[in-house]
Motif scaffolding. Structure first.
Motif, mmCIF file in Angstrom:
data_model
loop_
_atom_site.group_PDB
_atom_site.id
_atom_site.type_symbol
_atom_site.label_atom_id
_atom_site.label_comp_id
_atom_site.label_asym_id
_atom_site.label_seq_id
_atom_site.Cartn_x
_atom_site.Cartn_y
_atom_site.Cartn_z
ATOM 1 N N GLU A 174 45.678 27.481 39.010
ATOM 2 C CA GLU A 174 46.100 26.461 38.191
ATOM 3 C C GLU A 174 47.487 26.254 37.765
ATOM 4 O OE1 GLU A 174 43.604 24.830 36.357
ATOM 5 O OE2 GLU A 174 42.140 25.574 37.718
ATOM 6 N N LEU A 189 49.214 29.838 37.863
ATOM 7 C CA LEU A 189 48.515 30.989 37.634
ATOM 8 C C LEU A 189 47.456 31.241 38.786
ATOM 9 C CD1 LEU A 189 47.685 33.083 35.552
ATOM 10 C CD2 LEU A 189 46.168 31.539 34.467
ATOM 11 N N ASN A 238 44.558 22.981 41.392
ATOM 12 C CA ASN A 238 44.474 22.302 40.039
ATOM 13 C C ASN A 238 45.468 22.194 39.074
ATOM 14 O OD1 ASN A 238 42.583 20.506 38.754
ATOM 15 N ND2 ASN A 238 42.393 22.425 37.253
ATOM 16 N N PRO A 269 33.680 34.429 38.408
ATOM 17 C CA PRO A 269 33.000 34.066 39.670
ATOM 18 C C PRO A 269 31.888 33.176 39.550
ATOM 19 C CG PRO A 269 32.365 36.233 38.888
ATOM 20 C CD PRO A 269 33.625 35.762 38.018
ATOM 21 N N SER A 294 34.323 41.173 39.915
ATOM 22 C CA SER A 294 33.284 40.149 39.995
ATOM 23 C C SER A 294 31.761 40.765 40.347
ATOM 24 C CB SER A 294 33.652 38.955 40.861
ATOM 25 O OG SER A 294 33.882 39.306 42.212
ATOM 26 N N ALA A 299 44.187 33.253 41.000
ATOM 27 C CA ALA A 299 42.965 34.093 40.783
ATOM 28 C C ALA A 299 42.415 34.388 42.214
ATOM 29 C CB ALA A 299 41.835 33.813 39.688
ATOM 30 N N HIS A 327 41.372 25.140 28.325
ATOM 31 C CA HIS A 327 41.407 25.549 29.663
ATOM 32 C C HIS A 327 40.906 26.924 29.581
ATOM 33 C CE1 HIS A 327 42.666 23.290 33.253
ATOM 34 N NE2 HIS A 327 43.311 24.355 33.759
ATOM 35 N N LEU A 329 40.742 30.421 30.595
ATOM 36 C CA LEU A 329 41.789 31.110 31.821
ATOM 37 C C LEU A 329 40.797 32.537 32.263
ATOM 38 C CD1 LEU A 329 45.363 30.621 31.058
ATOM 39 C CD2 LEU A 329 43.765 29.469 32.692
ATOM 40 N N VAL A 341 37.825 26.476 34.161
ATOM 41 C CA VAL A 341 38.148 26.542 35.634
ATOM 42 C C VAL A 341 37.848 27.739 36.410
ATOM 43 C CG1 VAL A 341 40.063 24.930 35.067
ATOM 44 C CG2 VAL A 341 40.356 27.287 34.461
ATOM 45 N N PRO A 342 37.806 27.508 37.631
ATOM 46 C CA PRO A 342 37.057 28.705 38.535
ATOM 47 C C PRO A 342 38.024 29.974 38.438
ATOM 48 C CG PRO A 342 37.792 27.049 39.807
ATOM 49 C CD PRO A 342 38.042 26.487 38.679
ATOM 50 N N VAL A 343 39.197 30.177 37.859
ATOM 51 C CA VAL A 343 39.996 31.168 37.839
ATOM 52 C C VAL A 343 39.232 32.369 36.981
ATOM 53 C CG1 VAL A 343 42.293 30.110 38.432
ATOM 54 C CG2 VAL A 343 41.666 30.670 35.772
ATOM 55 N N TYR A 383 38.667 35.636 44.228
ATOM 56 C CA TYR A 383 37.462 36.145 44.360
ATOM 57 C C TYR A 383 37.302 36.284 45.449
ATOM 58 C CZ TYR A 383 37.291 35.183 39.451
ATOM 59 O OH TYR A 383 37.314 35.163 37.804
ATOM 60 N N PHE A 395 41.679 30.401 43.667
ATOM 61 C CA PHE A 395 42.054 29.462 42.563
ATOM 62 C C PHE A 395 43.593 29.394 42.117
ATOM 63 C CE2 PHE A 395 37.716 30.542 42.783
ATOM 64 C CZ PHE A 395 37.206 29.410 43.445
#
Lengths: 243, 261, 226
Positions: free
Chosen positions: A126, A51, A78, B90, B2, A53, B137, B139, B85-87, A55, A124
Motif C-alpha cells: 500500500e 507499507l 495499490n 488473510p 494468518s 505485508a 483504509h 491496515l 485492503v489485503p495487507v 501472507y 501486498f
C-alpha cells in the motif's frame, strides 16, 4: 518547459529541497509493523511511504494455478486514495497492474520458490503517500516483509531511482523534479551480487548519461541496503535483562 | 500469524465470556488501548491513524470541487469510502469493496451525516461545492473495525483544512490550507457485541468468531443517539438494546475526550 | 584459498549475508552455497555445529517433515480418509488404514464416527512427497484425540526452544502450572488445566524471547511469580 514549472530545479548544485545532486532523501525502514500479516515492513523515502505485508506461503486458490514444482509469488501494488494531491480512484488501474507485474518479477528472482511447491506467497503493498519512487519504496518494503515472514531468499532487493533534471544526472528524483525533470529511472538490484532485477526509463539519455545514472543508482541501492539491513537486525537486538 | 487455527478459539471464547472473563483479561466494558495520531499524511487535507489494540486504521480526507446535489446548491458533499485492503487480513482480497466494507462506510457515513457535525452549508465555490472524500483504509484487522473506522474518520475530519482556491486559474492549490473544515460536533460510534448472552465492547478478531450479534450506537456530544446499526445473525432483547445504548453513551463520552471533544 | 568463518554462534543474520568462505565449512539448514561462499537464506540466528553452519529462522510457516508430531484439526471427512489442517500451507491426509486398527466396512460406515470435523488430534507426519503431499498416521503411541483445553499457536521455528534441551523447558512449565501440554512441531500447542493462563503466558514469553540467552531462568521466575 511546461506551464507552472519553476525556472530552475537545480541552483548552484543544490536542488529545490536543498539536497545535493547525488544526495538521497531521508530513508526510514522498519519491519513487523502489522500484527495480522505473516511478515510486514514500512519503507520511506522522504514523503514517499510504502507499507508491505506478506501472507504465505499459503494454500493457492484457484487450484489450477498451483505449480507442483514451486510457489507462485503474487505482488499487488495499490495507492491509497489519499496518497496524492489529486485523489486516486480506488481500484486497479493500468499503471498499478504494470507495477504489480514488474514488482512480482523482481521479487521472484530472490525467493527460493522451489521450497514451496503448489503454494502462494502473496505480497501486498500500500502506498500511503506518493512523492516519486513509489515502486522503489514498494520493492524495498516488500523485500523486508518477505524476510520478516521468514521466507528463504538468495538476497534482499534494494531499489532507488536516478534521473536527469536540468541536464544533470541526479539521485532520487522527488517533488517538482518528478513533474518537470527530464528523466526518471527506477532501478532495483540484489545488493550482494548486483543483479539488476528492475529497470525502467522514461525520457532521453545518451549512453554516457545512462551509464552515469546507473552508477549513481547502484550507489543509492547500497544505501538502501544498509537501511534494510539495520531494520532487519534491529528487531532482534539482544536485550540484556540480567539485573 | 494468518493461522486458520483461530476458529478453534470460538468455543473457548464463549466459555470464558459465560464465566465472566475475556481472552485478554479485559472487563466487558473495557476497550483495548486506543491511540489517535493526526496529520500523518501530508498530502491529504486531513488524516488520522487510529489503533485499538492491534487493529489499525488510516483515514485520509481529500477535498475537490464538484457539483452539488440539486436540492442543496450551496452545501458541500460528503462521501465515505472504506477499503479493506489485503495487507490487513488473510481473508481480505484485492478488488472492489465487498458488503463488509460497504457496511462500514455506510455506518460511519450515517454517524457523521446525522450528527450534522460538518457545517456543509457555505461550502460552495461559485457553481461548485467542496466534495469531502473520507477514505478509510483498514491496515491491520484485529476486530472492531467499525469503531476504529468511525473514530479515524472524525479524527481526520477534525484535522482537515480546506485548501486555497485560485479563481483566476480555476485551480485548487493543494498543500496550501485556507481554513479549517468547520466541524462542530464529535459523533462516536460504539459497537456492542453479544457473546454467550453477554454484552461486550471492543471485540477482538478472536472474539468476533464467537459473536452472536452486534449493535453499533453512534452518539453526539450531547449524548443523544444519532445512528444505529444492528448486525450479525443473532438477535437482542429490548432490555439488551437499552443496556447497549447506555453503554454506548458512557463509552462515547470517554472516547470523545481523547479527541479533545 | 583459506576457509574462514565470518559469523559468530548465535549471531542474527539476514538473507544473502555471507556466513563463511571456503570449502572447509558445510552449508546446513537455512543456508546455501554460492561459489566459495556460504550464505544465509533467512532472517535468523546462526547455530554452529563444528564445520556445519546452520541458520535457524526467526519466523515462517510450518513445512511438514516426516517424523514430526503435529497438532491438527479435522477439516473434512471423506469415505476412506480425512483431510487435516496442520497449520501449514499443506493439508495432511489421514488414511483410514493409518487411523483405525479395527476392520472397517467402508461401504457401510461413516468414518466421521472415529474423527469428526472440528476435532483436534495429535498425529505423526509419516510421508511428504516432493510436491508436498503430506500423509499422517495415528499409529503412534503418542497419537491421540485432544479434548477440551485450549490452543496457543507460536512460530514453528521456535518450537525447539519451547521444548528445551531434553524437554527441560516444557517439563518445567508443566510441573509449575500442573497443566497437561502437548506441543506440535507445527507451532500448535494444546494445554489443559487449572492454570492455563499462566502456562499460556510462559509459552508466549518463550516464543517472544526464543533467541535470547538466560531464558530458562527468566521463565522459571515468571512461573514462580505466577
Amino acid at each position: 518547459m511546461k506551464a507552472g514549472a519553476p525556472e530552475k530545479l537545480i541552483i548552484d548544485g543544490k536542488r529545490l529541497d536543498g539536497r545535493g545532486i547525488e544526495e538521497m532523501r531521508e530513508i526510514e525502514a522498519r519491519i513487523g509493523v502489522l500484527k495480522r500479516a505473516d511478515g510486514s515492513a514500512f519503507f520511506r523515502f522522504g514523503n514517499t511511504r510504502a507499507l508491505a505485508a506478506v501472507y504465505g506461503p499459503r494454500q493457492l486458490h484457484p487450484k489450477y494455478l498451483q505449480d507442483p514444482k514451486k510457489a507462485l509469488i503474487r505482488c499487488k501494488y495499490n495507492m491509497a486514495p489519499f496518497s496524492s494531491y489529486e485523489r486516486i480512484r480506488p481500484g486497479v488501474s493500468r499503471r498499478s497492474i504494470e507495477i504489480s507485474k514488474i514488482l512480482t518479477e523482481a521479487l521472484s528472482q530472490v525467493v527460493f520458490v522451489e521450497e514451496f511447491p503448489r503454494a502462494a506467497i502473496d505480497v501486498f503493498v500500500e502506498i500511503i503517500q506518493a512523492d516519486a519512487s513509489t515502486r522503489c519504496a514498494a520493492l524495498n518494503a516488500a523485500a523486508l516483509a518477505l524476510a520478516d515472514a521468514g521466507i528463504p531468499m538468495k538476497d534482499l532487493v534494494s531499489s532507488c531511482a536516478a534521473g536527469k533534471v536540468d541536464g544533470e544526472i541526479i539521485l532520487d528524483v522527488a517533488g517538482l523534479e518528478d513533474n518537470y525533470g527530464e528523466v526518471d529511472m527506477p532501478v532495483a538490484m540484489t545488493p550482494r551480487d548486483e543483479n539488476i532485477v528492475l529497470l525502467q526509463i522514461d525520457g532521453i539519455l545518451t549512453k554516457e548519461e545512462f551509464e552515469k545514472a546507473l552508477d549513481l543508482a547502484r550507489k543509492g541501492c547500497k544505501k538502501v541496503y544498509e537501511a534494510q539491513k539495520a531494520a532487519l537486525k534491529e528487531k532482534y537486538i539482544e536485550v540484556d535483562e540480567d539485573e | 500469524m494468518s493461522s486458520d487455527f483461530y476458529e478453534l478459539g470460538e468455543n473457548y471464547v464463549k466459555k470464558l465470556v459465560s464465566e465472566g472473563t475475556r481472552l485478554d483479561g479485559r472487563g466487558f466494558k473495557e476497550f483495548r488501548e486506543i491511540k489517535i495520531e493526526t496529520g500523518v499524511v501530508e498530502k491529504a487535507e486531513g488524516s488520522a491513524r487510529v489503533t485499538i489494540g492491534n487493529t489499525q486504521v488510516l483515514v485520509g480526507v481529500k477535498m475537490s470541487l464538484g457539483d452539488p446535489y440539486p436540492d442543496t446548491p450551496n452545501e458541500g458533499v460528503l462521501i465515505v469510502n472504506t477499503e479493506l485492503v489485503p495487507v490487513a487480513s488473510p481473508t481480505f482480497e484485492p478488488g472492489p469493496p465487498d458488503e463488509n466494507a460497504i457496511e462500514i462506510s455506510r455506518v460511519v457515513d450515517r454517524g457523521i451525516r446525522e450528527s450534522k457535525c460538518i457545517e456543509l452549508e457555505g461550502l460552495g465555490v461559485g457553481e461548485k461545492v467542496w466534495i469531502i472524500n473520507v477514505d478509510i483504509h483498514v491496515l491491520d484487522h484485529d476486530g472492531n473495525l467499525i469503531d476504529a473506522s468511525a473514530l479515524g474518520a472524525i479524527a481526520a475530519l477534525l484535522d482537515a483544512k480546506i485548501p486555497k482556491y485560485d479563481e483566476n486559474e480555476e485551480k485548487i492549490l493543494y498543500g496550501e490550507p485556507d481554513r479549517k473544515l468547520p466541524v462542530k460536533d464529535v459523533p462516536v460510534a460504539i459497537t456492542i457485541g453479544k457473546i454467550s448472552g453477554k454484552l461486550l465492547v471492543d471485540t477482538s478478531l478472536k472474539e468476533e468468531a464467537a459473536l452472536e450479534a452486534r449493535l453499533t450506537v453512534t452518539t453526539n456530544s450531547n449524548g443523544e443517539i444519532v445512528a444505529m446499526q444492528k448486525g450479525g445473525k443473532g438477535a437482542f432483547t429490548p432490555e439488551e438494546i437499552k443496556e447497549a445504548v447506555s453503554i454506548s453513551i458512557e463509552k462515547g463520552k470517554e472516547i470523545r475526550k481523547l479527541l479533545g471533544g | 584459498m583459506e576457509s574462514k568463518l565470518l559469523v559468530k554462534d548465535k549471531q542474527i543474520v539476514i538473507p544473502g549475508e555471507d556466513l563463511a568462505v571456503g570449502y572447509d565449512f558445510l552449508p546446513g539448514r537455512g543456508t546455501f552455497r554460492t561459489g566459495e561462499s556460504i550464505r544465509s537464506k533467512v532472517l535468523g540466528q546462526v547455530r554452529l555445529k563444528e564445520k556445519l553452519v546452520n541458520v535457524i529462522s526467526l519466523s515462517g510457516v510450518y513445512i511438514p517433515k516426516p517424523g514430526d508430531g503435529v497438532i491438527g484439526v479435522v477439516d473434512d471427512v471423506q469415505t476412506t480418509f480425512w483431510v487435516i489442517n496442520i497449520n501449514s500451507p499443506y493439508k495432511g491426509i489421514l488414511l483410514l488404514s493409518e487411523a483405525v486398527k479395527e476392520f472397517v466396512e467402508v461401504s457401510k460406515t461413516d468414518i466421521a464416527r472415529y474423527f469428526d470435523i472440528g476435532e483436534l488430534i495429535y498425529t505423526k507426519v509419516i510421508n511428504v512427497t516432493k510436491s508436498k503431499i503430506v500423509t499422517l498416521s495415528m499409529m503412534d503411541p503418542r497419537a491421540k484425540k485432544l479434548r477440551g483445553g485450549r490452543i496457543v499457536t507460536i512460530i514453528p521455528s521456535r518450537v525447539p526452544r519451547l521444548i528445551g534441551k531434553k524437554g527441560s523447558m516444557i517439563e518445567m512449565i508443566k510441573e509449575k502450572t500442573g497443566c497437561q501440554i502437548v506441543v506440535g512441531q507445527n507451532g500448535v500447542v494444546w494445554l489443559k488445566g487449572e492454570r492455563e493462563d499462566l502456562a499460556t503466558k510462559a509459552i508466549l514469553e518463550v516464543e517472544k524471547e526464543s533467541y535470547t540467552s538466560g531464558l530458562t531462568e527468566r521463565i522459571a521466575r515468571l512461573l514462580e511469580e505466577g
